[in-house]
Structure formats: C-alpha cells, structure tokens
Design an enzyme around this catalytic site. Structure first.
Site, PDB file in Angstrom:
ATOM      1  N   SER A 142       0.723  -1.405   0.121  1.00  0.00           N
ATOM      2  CA  SER A 142       0.008   0.205   0.016  1.00  0.00           C
ATOM      3  C   SER A 142       0.884   1.272  -0.107  1.00  0.00           C
ATOM      4  CB  SER A 142      -0.908  -0.101   1.146  1.00  0.00           C
ATOM      5  OG  SER A 142      -1.703   1.053   1.137  1.00  0.00           O
ATOM      6  N   GLY A 143       0.482   1.954  -0.992  1.00  0.00           N
ATOM      7  CA  GLY A 143       1.384   3.372  -1.004  1.00  0.00           C
ATOM      8  C   GLY A 143       2.448   3.407  -1.735  1.00  0.00           C
ATOM      9  N   THR A 149      -1.566   2.529  -8.035  1.00  0.00           N
ATOM     10  CA  THR A 149      -2.607   3.453  -8.835  1.00  0.00           C
ATOM     11  C   THR A 149      -2.100   4.362  -9.741  1.00  0.00           C
ATOM     12  OG1 THR A 149      -4.050   3.019  -7.059  1.00  0.00           O
ATOM     13  CG2 THR A 149      -4.734   4.711  -8.185  1.00  0.00           C
ATOM     14  N   ASN A 197      -1.330   5.335   2.963  1.00  0.00           N
ATOM     15  CA  ASN A 197      -1.586   6.078   1.690  1.00  0.00           C
ATOM     16  C   ASN A 197      -2.757   7.171   1.851  1.00  0.00           C
ATOM     17  OD1 ASN A 197      -1.785   6.773  -0.989  1.00  0.00           O
ATOM     18  ND2 ASN A 197      -1.936   4.785  -1.740  1.00  0.00           N
ATOM     19  N   SER A 253      -5.451   5.650  -0.587  1.00  0.00           N
ATOM     20  CA  SER A 253      -5.346   4.162  -0.590  1.00  0.00           C
ATOM     21  C   SER A 253      -6.691   3.487  -1.326  1.00  0.00           C
ATOM     22  CB  SER A 253      -5.236   3.859   0.748  1.00  0.00           C
ATOM     23  OG  SER A 253      -5.104   2.488   0.556  1.00  0.00           O
ATOM     24  N   SER A 254      -6.418   2.847  -2.273  1.00  0.00           N
ATOM     25  CA  SER A 254      -7.449   2.081  -3.233  1.00  0.00           C
ATOM     26  C   SER A 254      -8.133   0.976  -1.874  1.00  0.00           C
ATOM     27  CB  SER A 254      -6.986   1.180  -4.126  1.00  0.00           C
ATOM     28  OG  SER A 254      -6.031   2.039  -5.011  1.00  0.00           O
ATOM     29  N   GLY A 297      -2.866  -2.627  -2.193  1.00  0.00           N
ATOM     30  CA  GLY A 297      -1.469  -3.562  -1.991  1.00  0.00           C
ATOM     31  C   GLY A 297      -1.561  -4.095  -0.423  1.00  0.00           C
ATOM     32  N   GLU A 332      -0.978  -4.818   2.929  1.00  0.00           N
ATOM     33  CA  GLU A 332      -0.863  -4.038   4.132  1.00  0.00           C
ATOM     34  C   GLU A 332      -0.910  -4.605   5.467  1.00  0.00           C
ATOM     35  OE1 GLU A 332      -4.162  -1.323   3.176  1.00  0.00           O
ATOM     36  OE2 GLU A 332      -5.699  -2.779   3.884  1.00  0.00           O
TER      37      GLU A 332
HETATM   38  N1  LIG Z   1       4.987   8.296 -10.127  1.00  0.00           N
HETATM   39  C1  LIG Z   1       4.648   9.171  -9.145  1.00  0.00           C
HETATM   40  N2  LIG Z   1       5.076  10.506  -9.079  1.00  0.00           N
HETATM   41  C2  LIG Z   1       4.816  11.264  -8.282  1.00  0.00           C
HETATM   42  N3  LIG Z   1       4.165  10.716  -7.031  1.00  0.00           N
HETATM   43  C3  LIG Z   1       3.643   9.401  -6.878  1.00  0.00           C
HETATM   44  C4  LIG Z   1       3.972   8.476  -7.884  1.00  0.00           C
HETATM   45  N4  LIG Z   1       3.593   7.338  -7.690  1.00  0.00           N
HETATM   46  C5  LIG Z   1       2.988   7.538  -6.397  1.00  0.00           C
HETATM   47  N5  LIG Z   1       3.103   8.628  -6.039  1.00  0.00           N
HETATM   48  C6  LIG Z   1       2.518   9.206  -4.753  1.00  0.00           C
HETATM   49  O1  LIG Z   1       2.373   8.414  -3.919  1.00  0.00           O
HETATM   50  C7  LIG Z   1       0.923   8.281  -3.432  1.00  0.00           C
HETATM   51  C8  LIG Z   1       0.535   6.842  -3.294  1.00  0.00           C
HETATM   52  O2  LIG Z   1       0.517   6.232  -4.664  1.00  0.00           O
HETATM   53  P1  LIG Z   1      -0.693   5.157  -4.948  1.00  0.00           P
HETATM   54  O3  LIG Z   1      -2.022   5.628  -4.375  1.00  0.00           O
HETATM   55  O4  LIG Z   1      -0.649   4.803  -6.397  1.00  0.00           O
HETATM   56  O5  LIG Z   1      -0.361   3.922  -4.206  1.00  0.00           O
HETATM   57  P2  LIG Z   1      -1.052   2.416  -4.087  1.00  0.00           P
HETATM   58  O6  LIG Z   1       0.395   1.538  -4.503  1.00  0.00           O
HETATM   59  O7  LIG Z   1      -2.133   2.721  -5.291  1.00  0.00           O
HETATM   60  O8  LIG Z   1      -1.441   2.171  -3.067  1.00  0.00           O
HETATM   61  P3  LIG Z   1      -2.634   1.510  -2.362  1.00  0.00           P
HETATM   62  O9  LIG Z   1      -2.391  -0.039  -2.406  1.00  0.00           O
HETATM   63  O10 LIG Z   1      -3.170   1.905  -0.952  1.00  0.00           O
HETATM   64  O11 LIG Z   1      -3.858   1.874  -3.131  1.00  0.00           O
HETATM   65  C9  LIG Z   1       0.244   9.047  -4.565  1.00  0.00           C
HETATM   66  O12 LIG Z   1      -0.874   9.493  -3.957  1.00  0.00           O
HETATM   67  C10 LIG Z   1       0.944  10.071  -5.172  1.00  0.00           C
HETATM   68  O13 LIG Z   1       1.198  11.014  -3.999  1.00  0.00           O
HETATM   69 MG   LIG Z   2      -4.063   2.430  -5.168  1.00  0.00          MG
END
Ligand SMILES: Nc1ncnc2c1ncn2[C@@H]1O[C@H](COP(=O)(O)OP(=O)(O)OP(=O)(O)O)[C@@H](O)[C@H]1O
Ligand SMILES: [Mg+2]
Length: 916
Positions: free
Chosen positions: A107-108, A112, A157, A160-161, A382, A384
């Site tokens: 997660s994070g 996404t 996050n 977070s999804s 992700g 967690e």
């Molecule tokens: N390529 C990137 N460039 C800039 N910031 C990023 C990038 N990837 C992620 N982030 C930052 O990290 C945060 C978390 O990313 P994201 O929501 O994609 O995580 P995730 O893996 O989908 O987590 P979860 O499993 O909780 O959904 C985003 O809100 C953004 O602020």
């Molecule tokens: Mg996500």
C-alpha cells in the site's frame, strides 16, 4: 542524423539490473538508491519495471516524453514506465497479443499512479478522432469517479485504493480503443461506519460536504460541518495537499464525461447523504411487557424524507427481525445494540451496493460489442499491515499472495522448469514459492474453515472459528496461534489469544479474529432490505432487489470469502491467458516523504518480491524465449532458410519479417487492386451489353415509329413528330435536320436546267433584296420571264434585235423619267449579256445617268447584276433603298436621285452605281 540515446549512455548506476556486476543484495539496493537519488525512479530487470515511489511530482510524464518513447525499442532509452506501456501496446497492436499490466507492491508504493500513467500513455499514442477521443476520455475519467468512491486516506497512503480494480481496455484491429470493462473486487465497506485512527472514510463524503453548493446541500439535507456526522472521523478529516472541494468538481465533471445523467448523479449523492444520515440515527431502549428491551429510534431522522421511505417502515425494520423458514415466520425484537449493528450493516450495504452499481453503470457507458484485442490493467489494494488487522486485511493480503504467485509462476518457476524439460544445462535458482501460503488460505485452509463455520448449525462465534483454525492449521509452517495444538507459540506473548498470525510472503500479519464470521456471512436482515425496497427512490430500490417480497429467496447467499475467492480465481485465469507485463512498485519510506530512501524498508520489499531471484533467472536464462508454435507462426512466412532453424540473430528475423510483411502487403494490394478493377471492368462490360441492347431496342422502336409518322416531302412543311424519349433529344433534332436537307435535295433534283437557272436567279434576288426592299416579297412568287417584248416574234422589234447581236436576257418596256422635267417616257429596255440598252420610241439611246421605273425591277436588277458579274468578274455596286429624294435641277435641267445620310447631307450616286 538523429542521435539516439543508448541505454548505457549517461546512465545513472545500472538501468537494467541484469547487467549489474557484481550482483548481490547490497549492490542491488545501492543501485536502486543511487538511481532514486538522481530522480531515476525506474529500473529494469529484463522486461520487468521496478518503480520506486518518488512522493513528488517529476517532470518525466510530459507530452514530449510520450513522443520520445513512442515507437522506440524497449532498451533504446532510459528505463521508464512509458517504455513498458509502449512495448505492451505495440505487441497488442502489431502482434495481436492480448496484454495485461500487472502492478504490484504494498500500500502506497504507487500502483494506482502507475496504472493511470499506463492508461494515459496508451491513450496518447493510440488513434485519434472524435469518437476515439470520447472513448479515451470516458476510460480515463472513470478513474477519478472510482477513486472518489473507492479510495480513502489510510495511515499508509493518502489515496489508498480500498477495492481491487481490473480494467480491460478493448481495441479494434488498428489499435484504436473501443471501450472497456471494469471488474471490481471487494470494497472495504467496514470503513463506511468506522475508520481506524488517523484514517478517513471514503473521499466522496468529504468531497460532497466541502464542494457542494449551499443549494445542493439543502436539497440533500446536509450540513457542511463534518462534525455533524458520526460516520466521519474528525481527527484526520483534512488531508494535507488535498482540496476536497476542487476534487468534488473534478469528480462531477468526470461523471458527466463518463455518461451519468443529472438525475443519476443526484440520486447517487442522495444515497451518500442517506448513509451519512443513517450514521446519525440513535436508538433508545423501550421495555416491553415480556421484560425484554426493544430499540426505538430516538429522534426523527431526515433520511426518510430523503429516500422516500416510510418512517414507520424504517422504525419497524430497526426494532424487529423476522426469520423466515420454509413455512414459518418468526419475529424477534432487536435490542439497542442489535439495532446499532443493523444500522451499520445497512449503511455498509447501501454504500458497497452503490459502489458496485457505479461500476456497472460505468461499464454500460464504455461497453463494446465486438471485441478484438484487450489490454488489462490490474490495480488492486496493496499488501498492508496495520495495528489492527481484520477480515478486510486478510482478504487484501490474500489477493496480493495470489498475484505474487502468478509472478513466481511465470517468471521464476515456469522458465526454470522449461530449461530442465528442454535438457538445457541449468543450475536451479532457489526462490520462495508462496503457493504454500495460498494453499493455507484458500483450499483446505482458513477461508474454507471460515465458510464451514458460517454454515454450521449451532452457536458460531469468532472464537469457535479460531478454535477450528487451531486444530486444522496447527502444523502449518505459516500459521501461528497461541492456542494452536502446536506448542511452538504457547509462550509468545506478542500473540494475543484472540488472534492468529500468518507469515505472508511480504511479512507476518496478525489478524484479530473478531468480526471474521460476521463479515464473511455479510448478512443484512431481510426486514432492512425489504424496507429499502419500499423506498420511493428508484436507485435505492434497485440496490435491494432481494427486498421485493415477490422474489423472496430463502437460499443463503454465498459468503463474502467464497465470493472473493471465486472472483480472484477468475481473475487469475484471465491474466494467464494474456501476455504479462510487470511493474513492481516499491515504497522508499514509511513517511510518505520525498527524497528519503530507507535501505531497510526497500531491502525488505526487494526480498519478498523475489527481485534478486528474478535477476538471477534473467541473467542465467535466455534473453528471448518463445514457444515453437508461436515462433513458427510468426516467421514461417520468411523463406526456406529460416525454417525450421535460424542461426542468425533474433532481431534480424524481426527486421526480415517486417520487410516481408511489407512485400506481402504490396502483393495483397496488387492482387486486390487487380481483382477490384477486373471485377469492375467485367461488370461495366456486362452493363454495357445490357445498356446497348436496350438502347438498340429503343432505337429500333423509335425508327419504326418515325417511319410511320414521317411528314410530307415538301421543303416548306414545318411538321415533325414529337420526341418519344428524352434521351433521344439530340438524335431527334439531328434526324429532323437531315430529313429536311434530304427532302430539299430531292426537291432540287427534280429541276430542269431551265428551272435551275430560274431558281439561281431567284436565289440571287433573295440574297440581294431580301429584307432590303419592300417590294421584294411580292416578287418572290412571280417567275422571271425576261422576254416581255417577244422581240423575235414581233416584226416591230426586228430592227432592235438586229442592233443587239448578243443573247438578250431581258426585254421589256420601262418608264424613263426625264431628269430635266420629271416627265415619264416609255422606253424599251433590253439587257443583253454584255451591255445595256435603253431604246426610246425614236430608237436613240439616252446617255449618262438615268432614272426609270419598272414592274420587273427585281428581275431586271438581278439579271443585270448577274450579267455584270459574269462579264466583268466584278460585283455591280447596287444601292438598295425604299425611298429616294428626287432633286429636279433646274440649273442643269436634270433630275437627280439622292439618299439622305444620317448627318442630313445628301448623297448622290457615283459612276457605275445602280440605285434601286
Ligand atoms: N510516479 C509518481 N510520481 C509522483 N508521485 C507518486 C508517484 N507514484 C505514487 N506517487 C505518490 O504516492 C501516493 C500513493 O500512490 P498510490 O496511490 O499509487 O499507491 P498504491 O500503491 O495504489 O497504494 P494502495 O495499495 O494503498 O492503493 C500517490 O498519491 C502520490 O502522491
Ligand atoms: Mg491504489
């Protein structure tokens, strides 16, 4: 010449870990760190992209970057998520291979964000055009809508999804997107009613309250203040750097683009408001005669007005629970605690059903009828580990185990097994296969036990479930519990009695058993679903179809765990049919902060993701593998030399294939064009025969009809039959012209020489006098006799005849006007072939100019003109006019004719001039 950047030029660290020397965990982490410190967040392991979350926006996703990576080979430029997207898109478009993009990480870690980058890259490079752009926009704009309703701030996050999402983007044969299908996996609905400390409810609640206009809030009977709502956590209701009001506008706009109608959006927000209002319902106990407490709603709640549910219906649903067996119906009262439980269950159900409805509605907008090629993008919640982990975390982590399993299967296990099968010298590379954990959870393991407990008659509690686990899983290496039959954990004080721990591939997670049975059962009292079905609100009614009394189903619905297991199994099957592309996301620190690279945290992820093993297999294995059938299918077109073996480099094969494809395309074009034009020619030929035969038929009919309708042969007959067909218009006119010429000729052919001469003279007269002389038309009908004096017969003219030896062309009596006095004298006028005689009674010819009048003036003048022309070869200068002024010149004693010119002067005849 264009200078291309090689992967090795100006590279920070090593771009592809396969080239890392020496390879060790330390060098691997150092390489990642070095690149991360230089804002190089992407690194390859062969074709796998490792992505480290930068936690700041980097200038590497601009349209220029998209252009840079477009149609370039994977290793040509420095590692980038666009390179992977381009590779996947091109092999989908050019090689007809369905693709899937598997994005994993905790997660994070950035899954996404990565999925959105892949989608936006594909949208930027695929076809354009109004229709295609609309599809693209709808696909892209489904993200903000689903994120608003399905994402929330967690301690890991801020976005977070809280649901799993798999999106199939569907393309036509040219590679233009046509639409898509979204599958969603188990929303973490417990969040609707309760959020852990430091976390928020789903974004949409905060967005509505912050962004809606006063008017809209009034309509929804909401107040802007978050603290008014029990379901909204207050300690972290604001997220740094997030403007809920702005995001609300973005979401509304996105809903519009995706195709939600205004009334649908309104209904959706009403359901959200209803959930918030449900949270504010409070109950009080009311004693009943039987000594039991019955719950009653404390205050009137606006939810009934909002949803059109009868207050009494709702109140009853929160006070009683009806159990229905085959023939029996038993009603029991709910106490206050049960009423709160029922309220929360209803809120969770209402929200999660709304979410599923949203996905279905979006799918309706983007659905495709004909499917050609598919690119699937998987973005799930992700892995967690929280302080308190419950059923939801268990499900989320199970899903991540399955994804790790698919990665292991395809990148580590299958490849190694293939080399051994093919008798290729190979040293086995050890890796951790998490199949054992998947087995613990799904088959004979925890989910199965949970289902068994839920279905078992008798008293079922979370404790009885844990007991069962303690018996069945006691000896499993990855299962830990204080009370298990295995004495290993008897003294592990870090493990409370009401918990069990699983050693996941990504770490140990301790799960509180409390709530497992309940959440797995996922039951909603029938009284509540029936109350919802009675709502005067079409959306809410549609969300609770089982509330319809006509459709009562006494069968138990499948448990949440078994439903999830089945949908994950379907997903895995689906992914296995596609060509996988991996993005492995890594979280650099636990603080959600930029520029911090925690070695220990990254190392932990690198280990559990099996990245080092991945590099080892890639280094030892072949750079390119393809099943024989596919290879044969792809290159058999080339030539005999490439079949069945090719000893040259692989890329040469691709180049040759490309060239061959062009040649084949030309050949196909040539044959097609030949066929097309030949078919057209044959059709035209056939048509021409048909047209010609019809044409001939009509012409024949036309001529036969004309034959019977021909006018007389008289050249002055103006009759001509009417045109029978429009298409013969010009023919008909031409025929008329030809016919007229022909009958004129026929008419002329009857003439004797004498008549011919007369007509010649008549023609000459016409040319000279027609439309010039008033007396001309009267002369047309009079034949030219010439011999009006019969000089050869009359002896009186014998002398005359003797005087004129030549042939006389005209002889007649004319009135000569005396110029001196204007008196008229009768004279004989003879015109022989060569000269002109005018005889007075005395026989003497006058001299000079003279005036005379004659009844045969036209004839005389014509003959005179013709004679002069034939004798002198000169045209006689004849002045024709209807009126002349006569001057009687008493001075000279003569009469002179003259014509009056336009300037008023008089004009007199010159020498050799005849005035008529
Ligand atoms: N390529 C990137 N460039 C800039 N910031 C990023 C990038 N990837 C992620 N982030 C930052 O990290 C945060 C978390 O990313 P994201 O929501 O994609 O995580 P995730 O893996 O989908 O987590 P979860 O499993 O909780 O959904 C985003 O809100 C953004 O602020
Ligand atoms: Mg996500």
């Amino acid at each position: 010449m264009e200078v291309k950047t090689s992967l090795l030029d100006n590279m920070i660290g090593v771009g592809d870990m396969v080239l890392l020397e020496p390879l060790s965990e330390e060098s691997f982490i150092n390489n990642l760190k070095k690149r991360f410190d230089h804002s190089e967040i992407y690194t390859y392991i062969g074709s796998v992209v490792v992505s480290i979350n930068p936690y700041r926006s980097l200038p590497i996703y601009s349209p220029e970057k998209v252009e840079e990576y477009r149609n370039r080979n994977f290793y040509e430029l420095s590692p980038h998520i666009f390179a992977l997207s381009d590779e996947a898109y091109r092999s989908l478009r050019d090689q007809d291979k369905d693709q899937c993009i598997l994005i994993t990480g905790e997660s994070g870690a950035g899954k996404t964000e990565a999925s959105k980058l892949v989608m936006s890259y594909v949208a930027a490079v695929c076809g354009k055009g109004a229709e295609v752009n609309q599809v693209k926009e709808q696909l892209l704009q489904s993200n903000p809508v689903l994120e608003a309703f399905g994402n929330a701030k967690t301690v890991r996050n801020d976005n977070s999804s809280r649901f799993g999402k798999y999106m199939d983007i569907e393309f036509d044969f040219k590679g233009d997107p046509l639409g898509g299908v979204i599958s969603n996996y188990l929303l973490e609905k417990s969040r609707v009613v309760k959020q852990p400390r430091g976390e928020r409810n789903f974004h949409i609640f905060y967005q509505i309250l912050s962004g809606a206009t006063e008017d809209m809030l009034n309509k929804l009977k909401l107040q802007r203040d978050f603290s008014r709502y029990n379901y909204l956590s207050l300690d972290s209701s604001r997220v740094n750097g997030v403007d809920d009001a702005v995001n609300f506008r973005t979401v509304r706009n996105a809903m519009q683009i995706v195709g939600f109608m205004d009334h649908e959006t309104q209904s959706i927000f009403e359901v959200i408001a209803a959930v918030l209002k449900l949270g504010n319902i409070e109950f009080k106990p009311e004693s009943r005669v039987n000594g039991l407490d019955e719950s009653k709603i404390k205050d009137k709640n606006e939810i009934c007005e909002l949803t059109g549910i009868d207050q009494s219906v709702l109140e009853r649903a929160f006070s009683f629970r009806t159990l229905e067996a085959k023939q029996e119906k038993v009603s029991t009262t709910l106490n206050v605690a049960q009423a709160y439980y029922a309220r929360d269950a209803l809120a969770k159900n209402l929200y999660s059903r709304l979410f599923s409805w949203l996905v279905t509605r979006i799918n309706e907008s983007i659905k495709v009828i004909f499917l050609y090629k598919v690119m699937g993008v998987l973005d799930i919640y992700g892995f967690e580990i929280f302080e308190d982990n419950s059923f939801e975390q268990f499900i989320i982590n199970y899903c991540n185990e399955k994804l790790q399993q698919i990665f292991i299967e395809l990148t580590l296990k299958e490849e190694q097994e293939e080399y051994i099968r093919e008798d290729i010298e190979w040293t086995h590379i050890e890796y951790f296969n998490n199949a054992i954990i998947c087995d613990l959870i799904e088959n004979t393991g925890i989910l199965a036990m949970l289902d068994e407990e839920c279905l078992r008659p008798g008293t079922v509690t979370d404790d009885t479930f844990l007991e069962k686990l303690n018996q069945v899983c006691a000896t499993h290496q990855h299962f830990e519990s204080r009370m298990s039959k295995c004495s290993r954990f008897l003294n592990d004080t870090s493990l409370p009695h009401s918990c069990f721990r699983i050693q996941h591939y990504a770490g140990k997670v301790m799960y509180q058993v409390e709530g497992f049975v309940d959440k797995n059962n996922d039951l909603l009292y029938r009284d509540l679903s029936q109350a919802m079905w009675k709502a005067n609100h079409s959306l809410i009614k549609a969300l609770f179809p089982e509330g319809n009394p006509a459709k009562i189903n006494l069968k138990r619905p499948p448990t949440a765990g078994s439903q999830f297991k089945a949908s994950v199994a379907t997903l895995m099957k689906n992914l296995q049919t596609k060509n996988p592309n991996y993005i492995r996301c890594i979280k650099p620190n636990d603080k959600k902060a930029a520029h911090i690279f925690s070695d220990a945290l990254v190392c932990h992820q690198v280990r559990y993701l099996g990245l080092l093993e991945n590099v080892r297999v890639r280094r030892a294995g072949y750079a390119f593998r393809q099943p024989y059938e596919l290879c044969l299918e792809r290159y058999k077109m080339l030539c005999k030399q490439t079949w069945p073996h090719w000893r040259g480099p692989l890329f040469k094969l691709e180049d040759l294939r490309k060239q061959r494809l062009e040649d084949l395309a030309t050949l196909i074009q040539k044959i097609y064009r030949g066929w097309k034009y030949r078919t057209r020619f044959l059709l035209m030929k056939k048509s021409q025969i048909v047209i010609a035969s019809w044409y001939r038929r009509y012409m024949q009919k036309y001529f036969l009809e004309m034959k019977s309708k021909m006018p007389s042969l008289s050249p002055i007959d103006k009759n001509w039959p009417a045109r029978p067909y429009l298409f013969l218009d010009s023919t008909h006119k031409e025929l008329k012209r030809i016919f007229h010429l022909w009958r004129c000729k026929k008419y002329r052919d009857q003439f004797t020489d004498q008549q011919k001469l007369i007509y010649e003279e008549k023609l000459e007269a016409s040319e000279l006098f027609k439309d010039k002389k008033a007396l001309y038309p009267a002369s047309v009908g009079q034949p030219f006799h010439g011999a009006y004096l019969e000089i050869s017969k009359n002896p009186k003219y014998k002398k005359l005849k003797d005087a004129v030896e030549e042939k006389i062309i005209i002889a007649e009596v004319v009135n000569k006007i005396n110029r001196a006095n204007g008196k008229v004298i009768k004279c004989h006028c003879l015109i022989p072939k060569v000269s002109f005689f005018l005889f007075q009674g005395s026989g003497a010819a006058g001299k000079g100019d003279f005036l005379f009048s004659s009844d045969h003036l036209i004839e005389m003048a014509t003959k005179l003109y013709r004679t002069t022309l034939s004798q002198t070869k000169q045209k006689l200068n004849i002045e024709i006019s209807d009126e002349y002024a006569i001057f009687l010149s008493f001075l000279k004693g003569c009469v002179l004719p003259c014509s009056r010119l336009s300037d008023g002067k008089n004009c007199f005849p010159g020498p050799s001039q005849v005035w008529l």
